[in-house]
Design a protein around this motif. Structure first.
Motif, short mmCIF file in Angstrom:
data_model
loop_
_atom_site.label_atom_id
_atom_site.label_comp_id
_atom_site.label_asym_id
_atom_site.label_seq_id
_atom_site.Cartn_x
_atom_site.Cartn_y
_atom_site.Cartn_z
N GLU A 33 0.83 -1.22 0.00
CA GLU A 33 0.00 0.00 0.00
C GLU A 33 0.86 1.27 0.00
O GLU A 33 0.58 2.24 0.69
CB GLU A 33 -0.95 0.02 1.21
CG GLU A 33 -1.86 -1.20 1.31
CD GLU A 33 -2.93 -1.23 0.23
OE1 GLU A 33 -3.07 -0.23 -0.51
OE2 GLU A 33 -3.62 -2.26 0.12
N LYS A 34 1.93 1.24 -0.82
CA LYS A 34 2.78 2.42 -0.98
C LYS A 34 2.96 2.72 -2.47
O LYS A 34 4.06 2.60 -3.01
CB LYS A 34 4.14 2.20 -0.32
CG LYS A 34 4.08 2.02 1.18
CD LYS A 34 5.46 1.77 1.76
CE LYS A 34 5.42 1.59 3.27
NZ LYS A 34 6.78 1.31 3.83
N PRO A 35 1.87 3.09 -3.18
CA PRO A 35 1.95 3.29 -4.62
C PRO A 35 2.82 4.49 -5.01
O PRO A 35 2.81 5.51 -4.33
CB PRO A 35 0.50 3.52 -5.03
CG PRO A 35 -0.15 4.07 -3.80
CD PRO A 35 0.52 3.37 -2.65
N ALA A 38 1.09 7.91 -5.73
CA ALA A 38 0.26 8.48 -4.66
C ALA A 38 0.19 10.00 -4.75
O ALA A 38 -0.78 10.61 -4.30
CB ALA A 38 0.81 8.06 -3.30
N HIS A 41 -2.60 13.48 -8.99
CA HIS A 41 -4.01 13.84 -8.80
C HIS A 41 -4.91 13.11 -9.80
O HIS A 41 -6.04 12.75 -9.47
CB HIS A 41 -4.19 15.35 -8.95
CG HIS A 41 -3.49 16.13 -7.88
ND1 HIS A 41 -3.95 16.20 -6.59
CD2 HIS A 41 -2.33 16.84 -7.90
CE1 HIS A 41 -3.13 16.95 -5.86
NE2 HIS A 41 -2.14 17.34 -6.64
N LYS A 53 -8.66 9.39 -10.60
CA LYS A 53 -7.73 9.53 -9.48
C LYS A 53 -7.11 8.16 -9.17
O LYS A 53 -7.83 7.15 -9.15
CB LYS A 53 -8.45 10.08 -8.26
CG LYS A 53 -9.00 11.49 -8.43
CD LYS A 53 -9.66 11.97 -7.15
CE LYS A 53 -10.25 13.35 -7.34
NZ LYS A 53 -9.25 14.36 -7.74
N PRO A 54 -5.82 8.11 -8.94
CA PRO A 54 -5.16 6.81 -8.69
C PRO A 54 -5.80 6.00 -7.57
O PRO A 54 -5.95 4.78 -7.68
CB PRO A 54 -3.73 7.22 -8.34
CG PRO A 54 -3.51 8.49 -9.06
CD PRO A 54 -4.84 9.20 -9.00
N GLU A 55 -6.22 6.69 -6.49
CA GLU A 55 -6.82 5.94 -5.37
C GLU A 55 -8.17 5.35 -5.76
O GLU A 55 -8.56 4.28 -5.28
CB GLU A 55 -6.97 6.83 -4.13
CG GLU A 55 -7.87 8.03 -4.29
CD GLU A 55 -7.16 9.28 -4.75
OE1 GLU A 55 -7.65 10.39 -4.48
OE2 GLU A 55 -6.07 9.16 -5.37
N VAL A 56 -8.88 6.03 -6.67
CA VAL A 56 -10.17 5.51 -7.15
C VAL A 56 -9.92 4.31 -8.06
O VAL A 56 -10.64 3.31 -8.01
CB VAL A 56 -10.97 6.61 -7.88
CG1 VAL A 56 -12.24 6.02 -8.50
CG2 VAL A 56 -11.31 7.74 -6.92
N ARG A 58 -7.43 2.23 -7.90
CA ARG A 58 -7.07 1.09 -7.04
C ARG A 58 -8.30 0.52 -6.35
O ARG A 58 -8.47 -0.70 -6.25
CB ARG A 58 -6.04 1.52 -6.00
CG ARG A 58 -4.67 1.81 -6.59
CD ARG A 58 -3.78 2.53 -5.58
NE ARG A 58 -3.48 1.72 -4.43
CZ ARG A 58 -2.53 0.79 -4.38
NH1 ARG A 58 -1.79 0.56 -5.44
NH2 ARG A 58 -2.31 0.10 -3.29
N GLU A 59 -9.18 1.40 -5.88
CA GLU A 59 -10.40 0.95 -5.21
C GLU A 59 -11.28 0.14 -6.15
O GLU A 59 -11.80 -0.93 -5.79
CB GLU A 59 -11.16 2.16 -4.68
CG GLU A 59 -12.47 1.81 -3.96
CD GLU A 59 -13.27 3.03 -3.59
OE1 GLU A 59 -14.48 2.87 -3.34
OE2 GLU A 59 -12.69 4.13 -3.53
N LYS A 75 -2.52 -6.80 2.92
CA LYS A 75 -1.46 -5.81 3.08
C LYS A 75 -0.31 -6.48 3.82
O LYS A 75 -0.46 -6.95 4.94
CB LYS A 75 -1.96 -4.61 3.87
CG LYS A 75 -0.90 -3.54 4.04
CD LYS A 75 -1.42 -2.34 4.82
CE LYS A 75 -0.33 -1.29 5.00
NZ LYS A 75 -0.80 -0.12 5.77
#
Length: 300
Positions: A33-35, A38, A41, A53-56, A58-59, A75
């Motif tokens: 969990e260290k992309p 990160a 934007h 968004k990168p976090e979206v 991944r989700e 993790k």
């Protein structure tokens, strides 16, 4: 005994896990969990996901994976990989626990080092980027700067001319271009500044100007920089995995390394974009299923 352990939960790892899981293999995806993205934007040029968004991303990827009972996500951090006499692998995690698996997918990506410019991390991912294909459109027609500390920047310079005619190249005190290369920049109306960069000025991540050692301040509304990629993993030496001159793992189109049962995909095999890494992971998943089916069919 798990069929497949995927180390790395980026686009390459998730894609490999998805295809292998759909191929009825028990898959464990392990991610720290260290992309690397990160700080980004938005991610671009991924068909149907342009600007996500990168976090979206991944989700959504994990949501896709967890629809399948054959796929699990944890993790964790793997510290070592050892090959057993039975042609399987023993993975040791940071708690000392052993995980046994028939095959391993290395999709850890790389880490990067930014140019040695004070405060550049405040702008990286917002108005200073590393990939013209990823962010060139958003920066088009702006007055830009390329901060480069290696001669490989010449390739990036040629690319950036596609998106802007107002480009300055700053080497932050390094002498990286020879006389012919300097003339080439001059011919293309690109100013080269070899002084040290003293300060980057801007607000809320948006670059406004650059201050040089001489005191000159030049207005810029964004830019790009070259980064140093570090793909060193203990697994490469532990297992004797072949790498190229740049240190990236050598693979074929299906992600096979020179070690049977070890596959690799994504930026650990060379710099790539989001959609390319996902594609490579997909092909690794196909390779795993194809190899498994071939072995099972021959054993009948």
């Amino acid at each position: 005994m798990i069929d497949v352990v995927v180390i790395g939960g980026g686009p390459a790892g998730m894609s490999a896990a998805l295809v292998a899981g759909r191929g009825r293999k028990q898959v464990l995806l392990i991610d720290e969990e260290k992309p690397r993205n990160a700080v980004t934007h938005e991610s671009h040029a991924f068909l149907t996901r342009d600007g996500i968004k990168p976090e979206v991303f991944r989700e959504k990827g994990r949501r896709d994976l967890l629809k399948y009972p054959t796929i699990s996500i944890k993790k964790n951090k793997i510290l070592s990989i050892e090959k057993t006499l039975e042609d399987s692998f023993e993975l040791t995690d940071e708690s000392g626990k052993i995980i046994n698996t028939k095959s391993v997918v290395l999709a850890t990506g790389v880490t990067e080092t930014l140019p040695n410019v004070k405060g550049i991390e405040n702008y990286y991912g917002s108005s200073i980027f590393s990939c013209p294909f990823c962010d060139g459109w958003e920066m088009k027609d702006r007055p830009l700067i390329l901060i480069a500390e290696s001669v490989q920047a010449l390739h990036v310079i040629k690319l950036l001319k596609n998106w802007t005619d107002d480009l300055i190249v700053a080497t932050n005190g390094n002498r990286i271009f020879d006389a012919d290369q300097k003339r080439l920049l001059e011919t293309n109306n690109i100013r080269l500044i070899e002084e040290m960069i003293v300060e980057l000025k801007g607000t809320d991540g948006e670059l406004q100007s650059i201050v040089f050692e001489s005191g000159e301040e030049i207005k810029r509304s964004g830019g790009f920089c070259t980064t140093v990629l570090d793909n060193k993993l203990p697994f490469i030496e532990q297992l004797g995995i072949e790498v190229n001159e740049a240190g990236f793992i050598i693979v074929d189109v299906m992600g096979h390394t020179n070690i049977k049962g070890i596959y690799a995909a994504g930026e650990i095999t060379g710099p790539s974009q989001l959609i390319v890494s996902a594609s490579q992971g997909h092909m690794v998943g196909i390779g795993i299923i194809a190899d498994s089916c071939e072995e099972a069919f021959q054993s009948i």
